[in-house]
Design a protein around this motif. Structure first.
Motif, PDB file in Angstrom:
ATOM      1  N   GLN A  90      19.751  14.891  -6.637  1.00 59.36           N
ATOM      2  CA  GLN A  90      18.411  14.572  -6.151  1.00 59.36           C
ATOM      3  C   GLN A  90      17.435  14.301  -7.293  1.00 59.36           C
ATOM      4  N   GLU A 119      10.284  -1.604   3.021  1.00 58.98           N
ATOM      5  CA  GLU A 119      11.496  -1.370   2.239  1.00 58.98           C
ATOM      6  C   GLU A 119      11.293  -0.225   1.257  1.00 58.98           C
ATOM      7  N   SER A 134       7.454   5.168  -4.406  1.00 61.01           N
ATOM      8  CA  SER A 134       8.657   4.433  -4.803  1.00 61.01           C
ATOM      9  C   SER A 134       8.681   4.081  -6.281  1.00 61.01           C
ATOM     10  N   GLU A 151      11.321   3.071   3.063  1.00 60.24           N
ATOM     11  CA  GLU A 151      12.691   3.514   3.350  1.00 60.24           C
ATOM     12  C   GLU A 151      13.316   4.165   2.118  1.00 60.24           C
ATOM     13  N   HIS A 152      13.031   3.615   0.946  1.00 63.60           N
ATOM     14  CA  HIS A 152      13.534   4.207  -0.295  1.00 63.60           C
ATOM     15  C   HIS A 152      12.974   5.614  -0.485  1.00 63.60           C
ATOM     16  N   CYS A 153      11.696   5.812  -0.162  1.00 68.99           N
ATOM     17  CA  CYS A 153      11.075   7.132  -0.299  1.00 68.99           C
ATOM     18  C   CYS A 153      11.752   8.159   0.610  1.00 68.99           C
ATOM     19  N   VAL A 154      12.160   7.732   1.799  1.00 73.20           N
ATOM     20  CA  VAL A 154      12.851   8.633   2.719  1.00 73.20           C
ATOM     21  C   VAL A 154      14.190   9.066   2.119  1.00 73.20           C
ATOM     22  N   THR A 155      14.889   8.140   1.467  1.00 78.25           N
ATOM     23  CA  THR A 155      16.160   8.509   0.838  1.00 78.25           C
ATOM     24  C   THR A 155      15.952   9.509  -0.293  1.00 78.25           C
ATOM     25  N   LEU A 156      14.758   9.512  -0.896  1.00 81.26           N
ATOM     26  CA  LEU A 156      14.453  10.467  -1.963  1.00 81.26           C
ATOM     27  C   LEU A 156      14.130  11.856  -1.414  1.00 81.26           C
ATOM     28  N   HIS A 197      16.261   7.224 -10.407  1.00 79.74           N
ATOM     29  CA  HIS A 197      16.809   5.941  -9.998  1.00 79.74           C
ATOM     30  C   HIS A 197      16.365   4.909 -11.023  1.00 79.74           C
ATOM     31  N   SER A 251       8.244   8.552  -7.518  1.00 79.95           N
ATOM     32  CA  SER A 251       9.567   9.025  -7.110  1.00 79.95           C
ATOM     33  C   SER A 251       9.903  10.359  -7.766  1.00 79.95           C
TER      34      SER A 251
END
Length: 339
Positions: free
Chosen positions: A304, A184, A158, A187-192, A308, A163
């Motif tokens: 992608q 949390e 993250s 979850e951010h890593c999954v969105t990446l 961020h 990232s």
């Protein structure tokens, strides 16, 4: 801006003695002089990175000949050219790896360490990818040799470097497992793009082995060091590769040497800042050829790969940026705006 209109001095961050973030303050110095193979950049944005914090604390001094001013990556405008520079023109927008000095209005760096700002990107976005992309490409791809279809375990997915490792690994066809310090952040890593994100505060080896059907991962991208090293060896497949880029859990480890031998593991690593001008130029060339074509905002891949940016601070609030980074509550990059 022509050379004759440049100021005599400029504003930059400094500190008198190593210490906490509040030692940072602004001062003015004579404008940096450029060598024949360098350019002068008027800085619009500068990335904040772990080595900046370490240097401020007094544990990571600038290499011989490098600027003692903090800051390793910037985005801005070319306003000065060395006598041997032919690649860039005055007024061109670039992002660049710098040998120090990024936390200021102007910085000198090698022309061969500059890249064009991708079409449609803000200066803050461009400043946020340089140090991380150089670190990830030079280690995960050039040293560890990550290939299409392989699975990589990325610790600290993250953060800024982590990232970048996740999105670049996915962009080049690898499967990604990552660890982070909270649900949390996972979850951010999954969105990446991570297929599996694990909280490293509990066992990560067992779920990694289950996810890979007992085979293990081909590559570990390690920023932890310390007690994670033997865990990484357990999670690696036969003929696996591990590359170390930081030591957040400690600089020493008691290593199970027999496991390295039995699995035929290759373990390497590097630091970016002390590398030669030529070594950094080679990473620049590979990024320009292989990664930069994917960054145009009109391409789906740019979404992608665009960083961020978690927070931006004006240059005079650099201490706040360091405080936030040390707290570990950010997800993604922190950037200083130079206005």
């Amino acid at each position: 801006m022509s050379a004759h209109s440049l100021p005599q001095d400029y504003l930059h961050v400094t500190f008198d003695e190593p210490g906490a973030p509040d030692v940072l303050h602004l001062t003015r110095s004579q404008l940096p002089k450029i060598e024949e193979e360098q350019v002068l950049i008027r800085v619009h944005a500068a990335g904040v990175n772990g080595p900046d914090l370490a240097q401020r604390k007094g544990v990571y001094p600038a290499p011989t000949g490098a600027s003692p001013i903090l800051g390793l990556e910037v985005a801005g405008e070319v306003v000065g050219l060395g006598s041997k520079v032919t690649r860039w023109q005055l007024g061109e927008r670039v992002c660049a790896l710098v040998p120090g000095g990024g936390y200021g209005e102007y910085v000198a760096t090698y022309a061969d360490h500059c890249l064009p700002i991708p079409h449609g990107w803000r200066d803050s976005d461009a400043a946020a990818i340089v140090e991380t992309f150089f670190t990830v490409w030079g280690n995960l791809f050039m040293r560890a040799g990550l290939k299409v279809g392989e699975t990589v375990l990325i610790h600290g997915g993250s953060g800024g470097v982590g990232s970048a490792a996740v999105v670049l690994a996915k962009a080049f066809g690898a499967k990604v497992i990552t660890t982070s310090g909270s649900n949390e952040k996972c979850e951010h890593c999954v969105t990446l793009g991570a297929e599996l994100a694990l909280n490293y505060r509990s066992d990560f080896v067992t779920p990694v082995m289950e996810h890979t059907q007992g085979r293990g991962v081909e590559v570990v991208f390690d920023m932890a060091g310390g007690d994670f090293i033997n865990q990484n060896l357990k999670a690696l497949a036969m003929d696996g590769r591990m590359v170390s880029v930081a030591m957040q859990r400690g600089a020493t480890a008691e290593v199970d040497i027999f496991r390295i031998m039995a699995k035929r593991i290759r373990w390497t690593g590097s630091t970016l800042r002390p590398q030669s001008v030529e070594g950094k130029a080679e990473i620049t060339t590979q990024l320009l050829e292989k990664v930069w074509p994917l960054l145009d905002c009109e391409l789906e891949s740019s979404t992608q790969l665009k960083p961020h940016v978690f927070a931006e601070f004006p240059l005079y609030e650099c201490a706040k940026a360091h405080t936030l980074m040390e707290a570990g509550e950010h997800r993604g990059k922190l950037v200083l705006r130079v206005e």
